[in-house]
Each structure stands twice: as structure tokens, then as C-alpha cells.
Design an enzyme around this catalytic site. Sequence first.
Site, short mmCIF file in Angstrom:
data_model
loop_
_atom_site.label_atom_id
_atom_site.label_comp_id
_atom_site.label_asym_id
_atom_site.label_seq_id
_atom_site.Cartn_x
_atom_site.Cartn_y
_atom_site.Cartn_z
N HIS A 110 -9.26 20.14 20.18
CA HIS A 110 -10.55 19.57 20.92
C HIS A 110 -11.80 19.95 19.71
O HIS A 110 -12.37 20.01 18.94
CB HIS A 110 -11.02 19.95 22.36
CG HIS A 110 -11.86 19.44 22.92
ND1 HIS A 110 -11.81 18.90 23.70
CD2 HIS A 110 -13.16 20.09 23.03
CE1 HIS A 110 -12.46 18.20 24.28
NE2 HIS A 110 -13.54 19.07 23.64
N GLY A 147 3.22 1.56 -9.43
CA GLY A 147 4.22 0.70 -8.02
C GLY A 147 3.10 -0.10 -6.87
O GLY A 147 1.62 0.02 -7.32
N GLU A 182 8.09 -1.32 -16.00
CA GLU A 182 7.55 -1.50 -15.67
C GLU A 182 7.31 -2.86 -16.12
O GLU A 182 6.94 -2.97 -17.29
CB GLU A 182 6.41 -0.87 -15.14
CG GLU A 182 4.92 -1.58 -14.20
CD GLU A 182 6.04 -2.45 -12.94
OE1 GLU A 182 6.43 -2.96 -12.56
OE2 GLU A 182 6.06 -1.36 -12.31
N TYR A 223 1.23 0.11 -13.15
CA TYR A 223 1.99 1.71 -12.96
C TYR A 223 1.48 2.66 -12.05
O TYR A 223 0.68 1.85 -11.45
CB TYR A 223 1.48 2.20 -14.01
CG TYR A 223 1.35 1.78 -15.34
CD1 TYR A 223 2.66 1.20 -16.00
CD2 TYR A 223 0.88 1.77 -16.81
CE1 TYR A 223 3.00 0.93 -17.21
CE2 TYR A 223 0.62 1.15 -18.02
CZ TYR A 223 1.86 1.23 -17.94
OH TYR A 223 2.74 0.60 -19.92
N SER A 234 4.47 -4.59 -15.47
CA SER A 234 2.76 -4.46 -16.71
C SER A 234 2.58 -3.73 -16.24
O SER A 234 2.54 -2.35 -15.52
CB SER A 234 2.54 -5.91 -15.09
OG SER A 234 0.94 -5.85 -15.35
#
Length: 455
Positions: free
Chosen positions: A440, A42, A34, A40, A36
Site C-alpha cells: 500500500h 528485432g 538480419e 539488430y 538491416s
Amino acid sequence: MAKEFDVIVIGWGKGGKTLAGTLARAGQRVAVVEQSATMYGGTCINIGCVPTKTLIHDAEQHRGNGADVQYFDRAVKRRDELTAKMRQKNFSMLNDLDSVMVFTGSASFTGPHSIKVVGDEEVLELSAPKIIINTGALPSVPPINGAEVGGRIHDSTTLQHAALPAKLLVVGGGYVGLEFASMFAQFGSEVTVLDRGTRPLKREDEDVAAEVLAALSDAGVDIFSSASVTSLRQNAEKVTVTYEQDGMERSVEADAVLLALGRTPATESLNLATTDVRLGDRGEIKVDKHLATSAEGIYALGDVIGGPQFTYTSLDDNRILKDQLLGEGERSLEDRAAVPTTMFTTPPLARVGLSEGQGRAQGLDIKVAVKKVADIAAMPRPKIVGDPRGIIKFVVDRNNDQILGAALMHVDAQEVINLVALAMRSGITASTLRDSIFTHPSSTEALNEVLANFD
């Protein structure tokens, strides 16, 4: 020497992180890269779905109370606290697995089965027989003079941490543009949208689009159609946006501008020229129905392949690749049907399948049921929560009663649409849905009444 793994996953999106965990628990040695530490988990949990919908929720609670900088700042703080917790949880979900190694840095290919990871303090070489690209997409910057993100000009990421603008101008009338317009108008900003199309939401039927636009107008959003932006100029106090409309050059000033003109697959920095991976016209990675690229052992999933850019389709991509790598290899993109979408304006617009216009254009023998929410007697929930705006519309095959599509614009639409999509995938008829028993008061029970009134 390169560190060797069974699988390398580039990018921590929904599909990639889920697949990485599955492969690791199956005994494979997995590297997850990753770029940055702030990403982490995404896009969805850090700068996309979760943070923006958190802000939208808080904006809805504030609706009608005017601009309040302190309230907005508290909403941003809550957003940040939530994403930080989710980011840490996502990191632990993979980092705590013995057969997963997490690398933070920018990844680029050095060969068909090897990558280089450039971190803050070191450069590493990784290799694996299987590499999965899950780098997602980035906000598109249009080729417009002065359209550069910085200062008072924002994309959908940077605007989330900008000061609350007294006047916000949104360039683009798509889902992102209208969501942010709705949000900031409820936070108290004066919002203008410049849309280059003849009307916003042109893929929706006019009656459905009209309900969305009416809700935006209620919030104070001004929308100008057929407005093509030609330049942006900013200084310390304001941004001046020049645009063409009806053959005339016009200009408008704002405290901040949001560029909301789509997202571009994030492939530019991957150095794919060192592989046999083919790209499409928009920079997307070309894959077959099983998400295999044109290069042996390299797969791609999620937004980077240029399809629908949704977290839940990325999760389904994960299921396809899981079946390829661990199962029978039968699941494919061709299995995907009746995928719902939601635009989180207030109220939200959710849809699945065909619109009435699309059905008629295809020459299908259809029947249509449509009713405004305020007129649905068997749907008290929107009235209970104080927002009876919206519309429900179904398109059904007249010959076999199969649901071909639906547009729901009302409180809880993002939930009800999932039931409709499931009915479509399962072959449940409109009549069966009409005669089903629902709780309902709920928004779902509107289906009892709406599906009893076809043209």
C-alpha cells in the site's frame, strides 16, 4: 561454396535471438541473418514496443499542455538514443559469442537447407541442417486507392519520425491505432480515428470499451465508427481521406494519416517455393504445436507464424524450440494458457482470458465483479498520480471460484494483469486473490475490494 553451420536463424526477433544465443552456448555453430543493421535486436526494441512506449510515456508527461514541436522532437530524440543503446547491446550479445556469425543482408532460400544472403557488397551462400525462420511481420497496407506509405501517409514505423502533425487521421480502431491516437492527442495533435467496425474494441464488453473511449475522448480524440475509407489523396500541404458512413460519402483533411490495419507475416521475400514449407491464407508459416514447419529441419517462431504478435509469446516460442532442439521435446503451444495483453492507451487496458460476453455466449455459469476505479476506496494510487479513470472487471466460474478472465483499465494495469494471469495459470481462486496481502498504496490492492463484490 556455402558456409556451413549447425543452425541458421533468419531474423533477430526476441525468440530467434534468444534461441541463437542458447544454441551457441551449447556448442553449436550458429549463423544469424538480419536484413538491416538498424534492426539488430528485432522489431520490439527498434520500431515496436520500446520506442513507442517511450514516446507514450513522454506524451503522458505532456498531457494537457497543447502542441509543442520542440517537446515532441526531444521525445523522439530520447526514443532514438534509447533504441540505439539497446540495438548495440543486442548486437554484442550475439556477435561476441565465438560460435555465432552475424550476417547483414536479405535472406532467401535456395534449397531445403540453404539460403542466399544479399548484402550491400556481397552475396553469400549459407547452409545448415536446421533453419529457424524469425522474420516477424510488417504493417499491412490496405487495398485502398492512394493507400501507399510515403509523404504524409504513414505506417506505425514511419510516423514515429514524422513532424508533429497539427491534425492526425488514424485509419483503424485496433490496438495500434488507438495507442497512437492516444499518444499524439497527448502530444497536442488533433486526432480523428476512422474505424470500419460498428464500435471500437468490439471484443471487449461494452462497459470496458466505454471507459477506454471516454479516456480517448478526454484526450480530444474523435472516433467515427462504421467508417470505411475508400481513397486517400495527398499533396504537399495535406491528405484528403474519403470514406463511407451510413450510406453517405464523406471526406476529411489531415496533415498526416496513419494506416493502422494490422500486420502481415514477412514471408514474401524468403523464396519458400524452393522448400516444402506451407503457408496459410495470410502468408503466415504453418507450424505444428512444436513449431516445426512442413519441411524437414525448418522451424518458425514469432510473428511470422501468424499467432498472437507479442514479444513475450515469441520468447515463449523460444522455450518450445529450445526444448525441441536441446531438451526432451515435450513443451508445446498447447501448454500456453492465460496469456495477458495490454493496449497502452492512457490509462492502459490490460486483459486476460474471457470477457463477460464471451463467457455468457459459451453458456458458462459465471459471476461478475466490476467496479470503476474512481469508486474503489482501497485503491488510492491512481488518485495519488492524478489519474483515477478506468474500470476493473473479473469473470469467475460460479461453481469453483476459478478466474476465467479479467479486464483492467487503470494506472499500472500492465503490471497487475501479470499477477491475475499467474493466478489463472496456477489455479488460484478469486477468493484467495481477494484475501491476499498487497503493498500500500498500490494498484494491486484494488483486488481486495473488487473481488469482494460479485453479482
